[in-house]
Design a protein around this motif. Structure first.
Motif, PDB file in Angstrom:
ATOM      1  N   GLY A  67       0.817  -1.204   0.000  1.00 23.30           N
ATOM      2  CA  GLY A  67       0.000   0.000   0.000  1.00 23.30           C
ATOM      3  C   GLY A  67       0.846   1.246   0.000  1.00 23.30           C
ATOM      4  O   GLY A  67       2.050   1.197  -0.273  1.00 23.30           O
ATOM      5  N   LEU A  68       0.190   2.353   0.307  1.00 24.14           N
ATOM      6  CA  LEU A  68       0.836   3.664   0.363  1.00 24.14           C
ATOM      7  C   LEU A  68       1.040   4.062   1.812  1.00 24.14           C
ATOM      8  O   LEU A  68       0.107   3.992   2.620  1.00 24.14           O
ATOM      9  N   VAL A  69       2.238   4.478   2.132  1.00 27.74           N
ATOM     10  CA  VAL A  69       2.565   4.873   3.499  1.00 27.74           C
ATOM     11  C   VAL A  69       3.512   6.059   3.456  1.00 27.74           C
ATOM     12  O   VAL A  69       4.296   6.210   2.501  1.00 27.74           O
ATOM     13  N   GLN A  70       3.453   6.888   4.476  1.00 22.23           N
ATOM     14  CA  GLN A  70       4.374   8.013   4.563  1.00 22.23           C
ATOM     15  C   GLN A  70       5.747   7.559   5.054  1.00 22.23           C
ATOM     16  O   GLN A  70       5.862   6.542   5.761  1.00 22.23           O
ATOM     17  N   ALA A  71       6.747   8.310   4.699  1.00 28.89           N
ATOM     18  CA  ALA A  71       8.093   8.011   5.178  1.00 28.89           C
ATOM     19  C   ALA A  71       8.091   7.954   6.707  1.00 28.89           C
ATOM     20  O   ALA A  71       7.455   8.772   7.377  1.00 28.89           O
ATOM     21  N   GLY A  72       8.810   6.959   7.220  1.00 33.68           N
ATOM     22  CA  GLY A  72       8.834   6.742   8.658  1.00 33.68           C
ATOM     23  C   GLY A  72       7.787   5.771   9.150  1.00 33.68           C
ATOM     24  O   GLY A  72       7.841   5.329  10.306  1.00 33.68           O
ATOM     25  N   GLY A  73       6.843   5.443   8.299  1.00 29.89           N
ATOM     26  CA  GLY A  73       5.773   4.545   8.670  1.00 29.89           C
ATOM     27  C   GLY A  73       6.154   3.084   8.544  1.00 29.89           C
ATOM     28  O   GLY A  73       7.302   2.744   8.245  1.00 29.89           O
ATOM     29  N   SER A  74       5.166   2.218   8.764  1.00 28.02           N
ATOM     30  CA  SER A  74       5.391   0.774   8.762  1.00 28.02           C
ATOM     31  C   SER A  74       4.336   0.066   7.923  1.00 28.02           C
ATOM     32  O   SER A  74       3.208   0.549   7.771  1.00 28.02           O
ATOM     33  N   LEU A  75       4.730  -1.073   7.399  1.00 27.77           N
ATOM     34  CA  LEU A  75       3.821  -1.982   6.720  1.00 27.77           C
ATOM     35  C   LEU A  75       4.260  -3.405   7.039  1.00 27.77           C
ATOM     36  O   LEU A  75       5.453  -3.649   7.262  1.00 27.77           O
ATOM     37  N   ARG A  76       3.305  -4.316   7.005  1.00 29.15           N
ATOM     38  CA  ARG A  76       3.638  -5.729   7.121  1.00 29.15           C
ATOM     39  C   ARG A  76       3.096  -6.460   5.906  1.00 29.15           C
ATOM     40  O   ARG A  76       1.880  -6.461   5.672  1.00 29.15           O
ATOM     41  N   LEU A  77       3.990  -7.066   5.176  1.00 29.37           N
ATOM     42  CA  LEU A  77       3.603  -7.880   4.033  1.00 29.37           C
ATOM     43  C   LEU A  77       3.451  -9.331   4.463  1.00 29.37           C
ATOM     44  O   LEU A  77       4.197  -9.806   5.332  1.00 29.37           O
ATOM     45  N   SER A  78       2.509  -9.994   3.860  1.00 29.53           N
ATOM     46  CA  SER A  78       2.314 -11.420   4.090  1.00 29.53           C
ATOM     47  C   SER A  78       2.440 -12.162   2.766  1.00 29.53           C
ATOM     48  O   SER A  78       2.124 -11.615   1.703  1.00 29.53           O
ATOM     49  N   MET A 114       8.086  -4.176   7.858  1.00 26.12           N
ATOM     50  CA  MET A 114       8.904  -3.067   7.376  1.00 26.12           C
ATOM     51  C   MET A 114       8.641  -1.840   8.226  1.00 26.12           C
ATOM     52  O   MET A 114       7.509  -1.332   8.258  1.00 26.12           O
ATOM     53  N   ASN A 115       9.654  -1.380   8.912  1.00 22.92           N
ATOM     54  CA  ASN A 115       9.562  -0.194   9.762  1.00 22.92           C
ATOM     55  C   ASN A 115      10.469   0.906   9.230  1.00 22.92           C
ATOM     56  O   ASN A 115      11.372   0.646   8.427  1.00 22.92           O
ATOM     57  N   SER A 116      10.240   2.110   9.685  1.00 17.72           N
ATOM     58  CA  SER A 116      11.059   3.268   9.298  1.00 17.72           C
ATOM     59  C   SER A 116      11.210   3.320   7.784  1.00 17.72           C
ATOM     60  O   SER A 116      12.326   3.486   7.255  1.00 17.72           O
ATOM     61  N   LEU A 117      10.120   3.207   7.102  1.00 14.43           N
ATOM     62  CA  LEU A 117      10.166   3.161   5.642  1.00 14.43           C
ATOM     63  C   LEU A 117      10.659   4.469   5.042  1.00 14.43           C
ATOM     64  O   LEU A 117      10.406   5.566   5.576  1.00 14.43           O
ATOM     65  N   LYS A 118      11.367   4.324   3.933  1.00 13.47           N
ATOM     66  CA  LYS A 118      11.942   5.458   3.216  1.00 13.47           C
ATOM     67  C   LYS A 118      11.389   5.478   1.792  1.00 13.47           C
ATOM     68  O   LYS A 118      11.001   4.433   1.263  1.00 13.47           O
ATOM     69  N   PRO A 119      11.395   6.641   1.156  1.00 11.92           N
ATOM     70  CA  PRO A 119      10.927   6.689  -0.233  1.00 11.92           C
ATOM     71  C   PRO A 119      11.666   5.713  -1.139  1.00 11.92           C
ATOM     72  O   PRO A 119      11.059   5.157  -2.066  1.00 11.92           O
ATOM     73  N   GLU A 120      12.926   5.470  -0.867  1.00  8.30           N
ATOM     74  CA  GLU A 120      13.699   4.546  -1.704  1.00  8.30           C
ATOM     75  C   GLU A 120      13.299   3.083  -1.505  1.00  8.30           C
ATOM     76  O   GLU A 120      13.781   2.201  -2.225  1.00  8.30           O
ATOM     77  N   ASP A 121      12.423   2.810  -0.557  1.00 11.55           N
ATOM     78  CA  ASP A 121      11.881   1.461  -0.398  1.00 11.55           C
ATOM     79  C   ASP A 121      10.717   1.209  -1.355  1.00 11.55           C
ATOM     80  O   ASP A 121      10.205   0.088  -1.432  1.00 11.55           O
ATOM     81  N   THR A 122      10.289   2.230  -2.064  1.00 11.74           N
ATOM     82  CA  THR A 122       9.184   2.081  -3.007  1.00 11.74           C
ATOM     83  C   THR A 122       9.544   1.082  -4.105  1.00 11.74           C
ATOM     84  O   THR A 122      10.573   1.212  -4.768  1.00 11.74           O
ATOM     85  N   ALA A 123       8.704   0.073  -4.269  1.00 13.86           N
ATOM     86  CA  ALA A 123       8.960  -0.985  -5.244  1.00 13.86           C
ATOM     87  C   ALA A 123       7.801  -1.977  -5.214  1.00 13.86           C
ATOM     88  O   ALA A 123       6.934  -1.906  -4.335  1.00 13.86           O
ATOM     89  N   VAL A 124       7.818  -2.883  -6.158  1.00 13.20           N
ATOM     90  CA  VAL A 124       6.962  -4.067  -6.071  1.00 13.20           C
ATOM     91  C   VAL A 124       7.741  -5.114  -5.290  1.00 13.20           C
ATOM     92  O   VAL A 124       8.901  -5.397  -5.616  1.00 13.20           O
ATOM     93  N   TYR A 125       7.104  -5.659  -4.275  1.00 15.52           N
ATOM     94  CA  TYR A 125       7.745  -6.644  -3.422  1.00 15.52           C
ATOM     95  C   TYR A 125       7.228  -8.044  -3.760  1.00 15.52           C
ATOM     96  O   TYR A 125       6.010  -8.251  -3.885  1.00 15.52           O
ATOM     97  N   VAL A 134       4.457  -1.452  -2.926  1.00 15.14           N
ATOM     98  CA  VAL A 134       4.693  -0.638  -1.730  1.00 15.14           C
ATOM     99  C   VAL A 134       5.170   0.727  -2.206  1.00 15.14           C
ATOM    100  O   VAL A 134       6.151   0.826  -2.957  1.00 15.14           O
ATOM    101  N   THR A 135       4.467   1.757  -1.781  1.00 20.88           N
ATOM    102  CA  THR A 135       4.825   3.123  -2.154  1.00 20.88           C
ATOM    103  C   THR A 135       5.005   3.939  -0.881  1.00 20.88           C
ATOM    104  O   THR A 135       4.101   3.993  -0.043  1.00 20.88           O
ATOM    105  N   VAL A 136       6.168   4.554  -0.765  1.00 21.02           N
ATOM    106  CA  VAL A 136       6.486   5.362   0.408  1.00 21.02           C
ATOM    107  C   VAL A 136       6.605   6.811  -0.040  1.00 21.02           C
ATOM    108  O   VAL A 136       7.461   7.145  -0.865  1.00 21.02           O
ATOM    109  N   SER A 137       5.758   7.649   0.493  1.00 24.04           N
ATOM    110  CA  SER A 137       5.762   9.064   0.110  1.00 24.04           C
ATOM    111  C   SER A 137       6.649   9.861   1.064  1.00 24.04           C
ATOM    112  O   SER A 137       6.769   9.543   2.251  1.00 24.04           O
ATOM    113  N   SER A 138       7.248  10.893   0.518  1.00 24.02           N
ATOM    114  CA  SER A 138       8.157  11.718   1.340  1.00 24.02           C
ATOM    115  C   SER A 138       7.416  12.849   2.021  1.00 24.02           C
ATOM    116  O   SER A 138       6.260  13.106   1.766  1.00 24.02           O
TER     117      SER A 138
END
Length: 126
Positions: free
Chosen positions: A10-21, A83-94, A122-126
């Motif tokens: 999904g879409l998350v702001q920088a610094g946020g978290s996501l959990r992929l399954s 995934m914690n402390s997400l950064k914009p450079e983490d944006t990708a298809v996982y 996964v999209t991380v916005s700045s």
């Protein structure tokens, strides 16, 4: 044959978290090492991390070490990527992938994996 289905992107702001399954079909999930890879537009698919068949060993790319955690539940045929402390450079298809267990090593290159999921964005916005 193993079928893999990722979810949780999904879409998350920088610094946020996501959990992929990644849910796997089949009765032999516990015999496979599992890996997470990602691919951004214009880039090659890169290794994120992996976990051994038993769950006793993990390995991570330097770019995510300390921020991402892989775990698995063999009773549920599922592997996770926290995934914690997400950064914009983490944006990708996982993608999650399954590899026949090598016992002593966890493969870190895509060609070493036998089965792949369809990927989750996964999209991380700045």
């Amino acid at each position: 044959q193993v079928q893999l289905v990722e979810s949780g992107g999904g879409l998350v702001q920088a610094g946020g978290s996501l959990r992929l399954s990644c849910a796997a079909s089949g009765r032999t999930f516990s015999t496979y090492d599992m890996g997470w890879f990602r691919q951004a537009p214009g880039n090659e698919r890169e290794f994120v991390g992996g976990i051994s068949a038993s769950g006793g060993r993990t390995i991570y790319a330097d770019s995510v070490k300390g921020r991402f955690t892989i775990s698995r539940d063999n009773a549920k045929n599922t592997v996770y990527l926290q995934m914690n402390s997400l950064k914009p450079e983490d944006t990708a298809v996982y993608y999650c992938a399954a590899a026949t267990s090598r016992v002593y090593i966890i493969v870190v290159v895509p060609r070493g994996y036998d089965y792949w999921g369809q990927g989750t964005q996964v999209t991380v916005s700045s």
